[in-house]
Design an enzyme around this catalytic site. Structure first.
Site, mmCIF file in Angstrom:
data_model
loop_
_atom_site.group_PDB
_atom_site.id
_atom_site.type_symbol
_atom_site.label_atom_id
_atom_site.label_comp_id
_atom_site.label_asym_id
_atom_site.label_seq_id
_atom_site.Cartn_x
_atom_site.Cartn_y
_atom_site.Cartn_z
ATOM 1 N N GLN A 110 -18.588 43.958 68.301
ATOM 2 C CA GLN A 110 -17.543 43.734 69.288
ATOM 3 C C GLN A 110 -18.113 43.694 70.688
ATOM 4 O O GLN A 110 -19.259 44.066 70.932
ATOM 5 C CB GLN A 110 -16.506 44.863 69.186
ATOM 6 C CG GLN A 110 -17.101 46.248 69.389
ATOM 7 C CD GLN A 110 -16.118 47.358 69.082
ATOM 8 O OE1 GLN A 110 -15.670 48.048 69.983
ATOM 9 N NE2 GLN A 110 -15.774 47.538 67.803
ATOM 10 N N HIS A 112 -16.330 44.109 74.936
ATOM 11 C CA HIS A 112 -15.122 44.423 75.694
ATOM 12 C C HIS A 112 -15.083 43.565 76.955
ATOM 13 O O HIS A 112 -16.123 43.304 77.566
ATOM 14 C CB HIS A 112 -15.105 45.905 76.070
ATOM 15 C CG HIS A 112 -15.255 46.804 74.885
ATOM 16 N ND1 HIS A 112 -14.318 46.865 73.880
ATOM 17 C CD2 HIS A 112 -16.243 47.655 74.519
ATOM 18 C CE1 HIS A 112 -14.717 47.720 72.961
ATOM 19 N NE2 HIS A 112 -15.887 48.208 73.318
ATOM 20 N N GLU A 137 -18.518 51.508 78.128
ATOM 21 C CA GLU A 137 -18.533 52.779 77.400
ATOM 22 C C GLU A 137 -19.953 53.307 77.243
ATOM 23 O O GLU A 137 -20.924 52.555 77.323
ATOM 24 C CB GLU A 137 -17.844 52.637 76.039
ATOM 25 C CG GLU A 137 -18.383 51.542 75.164
ATOM 26 C CD GLU A 137 -17.453 51.209 73.996
ATOM 27 O OE1 GLU A 137 -16.268 51.584 74.023
ATOM 28 O OE2 GLU A 137 -17.920 50.554 73.058
ATOM 29 N N HIS A 282 -22.031 44.842 70.645
ATOM 30 C CA HIS A 282 -22.561 46.091 70.098
ATOM 31 C C HIS A 282 -21.757 46.498 68.872
ATOM 32 O O HIS A 282 -20.668 45.976 68.622
ATOM 33 C CB HIS A 282 -22.499 47.213 71.147
ATOM 34 C CG HIS A 282 -21.112 47.505 71.623
ATOM 35 N ND1 HIS A 282 -20.528 46.790 72.645
ATOM 36 C CD2 HIS A 282 -20.168 48.398 71.212
ATOM 37 C CE1 HIS A 282 -19.299 47.238 72.842
ATOM 38 N NE2 HIS A 282 -19.052 48.213 71.982
ATOM 39 N N ARG A 301 -13.501 41.175 68.721
ATOM 40 C CA ARG A 301 -14.317 41.446 67.532
ATOM 41 C C ARG A 301 -15.008 40.196 67.002
ATOM 42 O O ARG A 301 -14.492 39.088 67.127
ATOM 43 C CB ARG A 301 -13.447 42.044 66.425
ATOM 44 C CG ARG A 301 -12.885 43.406 66.758
ATOM 45 C CD ARG A 301 -12.036 43.976 65.633
ATOM 46 N NE ARG A 301 -11.440 45.249 66.041
ATOM 47 C CZ ARG A 301 -10.302 45.339 66.711
ATOM 48 N NH1 ARG A 301 -9.633 44.243 67.028
ATOM 49 N NH2 ARG A 301 -9.828 46.516 67.060
#
Length: 429
Positions: A110, A112, A137, A282, A301
Site C-alpha cells: 500500500q 498513503h 507513518e 510498503h 492498496r
C-alpha cells in the site's frame, strides 16, 4: 487524588485477519493485561491496539470511561495546549494515532496519499477514502520485524528482469528491455537522468499492476514452484523462501511481483525504526511493532489483499524513489529534555504530527525524568514494571498499560524491573 492532566486510558483493539493468533499476539496480551475483562480467544487474530482519538476506535478514561475526545474538548487549552490547537485546528482530537501491531500474515502492499491527493480522493470517493488527510507513518520494532519498504535500487530490478523469466513474462520484453538498456546508476536526485529513471520504473510497475490475470497467475504459480523446488536458481538467497512463504498466504498474487521483486525486503531488530513517507509503497510482513501515524485511515492498496485495489491512482501517485534498504531505516537520537537513570531516545520523523520517545533502564532500579512537553502525549508500557508519576499522582505501569499526559506536565518514571520500557507519542507546535 486523581488528576485531570495524567490518567490511565483503555485502548481498543482490532481483530483483522493478518493479526497474530491468540496469546502469541502482543496486542492480545497488552489488551488482556490492562483490562481483565478481555478474555483472549486462542483461535482469533489480534492485530492492532489503537491509542488516540480516531473516531473509529477512540480511547477512554480507565476510571470514568469518558472518551479521550470528550475529555480534551472540556479542557483543551490545558491538555492540548494553545500552540498545538492553533496548528492543527482541533480542540478534541490528537493529530496522531498511536498503535501496537502484531503481524502474522503480510499486510496489503500500500501507499498513503499526501495532503493534496488525500483531499482529492476523499472528495471523489469518500467510501474508500474516509478522510482528507495525509498518513505518513513510523514503525518501531519491539520484536524482530520484516517488511517491504520503498523500491529497490534499479540495478537489482534490472538484474531480476534478466534472471527471473516469470517476472520478464509479466512485464513483457519491450518494457523490460527498455528498462534494462536505459536506466542510469549514480545520478543526482534532482537530475533529468533521475526523472527518467523514475519514468522507467513507473512503466515496469504499471505493467505488473495491469497484467492480465491469466498471465499473472501462471507466472506467479511458476515462480513459486521454482522457488520451492530449485531455490538455487535465484541469485538472492532470501528471495525464494520469501516468495514461497507469501505465496502460501496469498496464492498467485500480484504482490509476489510488485512486492517480493520490486520492493526492499527490510529486517529490523527491536528498537530499530522505519519512517514511511506519503506516496511510498510498503507492507508489513511479520513481527510486533509500535506504530505512529498522522490521524488518517486513507490507504491505496496494490497487492496481498482481498480489499479494493485502486491501481490507477496507485500507479499515478507513487514518488518512484528508489534507495537501498539501509536508507529506509531511521536512527533515533538522545532526547535532551530527559535526565536521571533511564535512557530516553527520540524517533523524530520529518513531519509535524508526531515524535516518539523510548525510555529504558539498564539497571533494575532508578528514576528517569522528562520535562513537560509543549503538547499532549500518550504512553504505553511494553515490557517490565514500574511507576509513572505526574501532576501529583503516582500510577503503576505494567505491560499494556496506557496513559494520557497533558501539555507541559513533567513526568518521572521509576523502574522496579530491569526490562521496564515505555514508548511515548507526542506532538509539539
Amino acid at each position: 487524588m486523581t488528576s485531570d492532566r495524567f490518567f490511565r486510558l483503555d485502548a481498543g483493539y482490532q481483530q483483522y485477519d493478518w493479526g497474530k493468533i491468540g496469546s502469541s499476539s502482543a496486542v492480545a496480551k497488552f489488551a488482556a493485561h490492562s483490562d481483565p475483562s478481555v478474555k483472549i480467544d486462542e483461535t482469533k487474530p489480534y492485530a492492532e491496539l489503537w491509542m488516540g482519538t480516531h473516531s473509529k476506535l477512540p480511547s477512554v478514561n480507565h476510571e470514568t470511561k469518558a472518551t479521550l475526545n470528550d475529555i480534551l474538548a472540556k479542557n483543551s487549552q490545558e491538555l492540548i495546549g494553545e500552540d498545538v490547537i492553533n496548528k492543527f485546528k482541533s480542540t478534541n482530537e490528537l493529530p496522531f494515532l498511536f498503535k501496537v501491531l502484531s503481524i502474522e500474515k503480510v499486510l496489503s502492499i500500500q501507499a498513503h496519499p499526501d495532503k493534496e491527493l488525500g483531499k482529492k480522493l476523499h472528495m471523489e470517493d469518500p467510501k474508500n477514502y474516509p478522510d482528507d488527510n495525509h498518513k505518513p507513518e513510523m514503525a518501531v520494532a519491539i520484536t524482530e520485524f520484516e517488511g517491504f519498504c520503498g523500491f529497490k535500487p534499479l540495478e537489482e530490478i534490472a538484474d531480476e528482469l534478466e534472471t527471473i523469466p516469470e517476472f520478464r513474462d509479466v512485464v513483457g520484453d519491450e518494457v523490460a528491455n527498455e528498462f534494462i538498456q536505459n536506466y542510469k546508476t549514480g545520478v543526482e536526485n534532482s537530475s533529468s537522468a533521475c526523472a527518467n529513471n523514475k519514468k522507467l520504473l513507473q512503466k515496469v510497475f504499471e505493467k505488473v499492476m495491469t497484467a492480465p490475470c491469466d498471465i499473472l497467475e501462471k507466472n506467479a504459480d511458476g515462480m513459486a514452484k521454482r522457488a520451492n523446488e530449485n531455490p538455487s536458481s535465484f541469485k538472492s538467497s532470501d528471495l525464494p523462501e520469501l516468495v514461497v512463504r507469501l505465496n502460501r498466504q496469498f496464492p498467485k498474487d500480484v504482490g509476489l511481483f510488485c512486492g517480493c521483486l520490486m520492493l526492499n525486503h527490510c529486517k529490523l531488530q527491536p528498537g530499530q525504526a522505519l519512517f514511511l513517507e506519503a506516496k511510498d509503497p510498503h507492507a508489513y510482513i511479520c513481527g510486533d511493532i509500535i506504530e505512529c501515524m498522522a490521524a488518517s485511515d486513507n490507504v491505496v492498496r496494490a497487492g496481498f489483499t482481498p480489499k479494493f485495489k485502486d491501481v490507477k491512482n496507485l500507479v499515478e501517485m507513487l514518488t518512484y524513489r528508489y534507495d537501498p534498504v539501509e536508507k529506509q531505516v531511521m536512527s533515533a537520537e538522545e532526547f535532551p529534555r530527559a535526565g536521571g537513570d533511564g535512557a530516553t531516545i527520540m524517533y523524530n520523523p520529518p513531519i509535524a504530527e508526531f515524535s516518539v520517545l523510548e525510555t529504558t533502564f539498564k539497571n533494575k532500579t532508578g528514576k528517569a525524568t522528562v520535562e513537560g512537553l509543549k503538547g499532549p502525549s500518550i504512553v504505553i508500557t511494553t515490557a517490565g514494571e514500574g511507576y509513572i508519576s505526574a501532576d501529583g499522582q503516582k500510577l503503576k505501569a505494567e505491560p499494556g498499560f496506557v496513559f494520557f499526559i497533558g501539555a507541559n506536565v513533567p513526568v518521572e518514571l521509576e523502574t522496579t524491573d530491569k526490562d521496564f520500557t515505555t514508548y511515548r507519542a507526542f506532538v509539539e507546535a
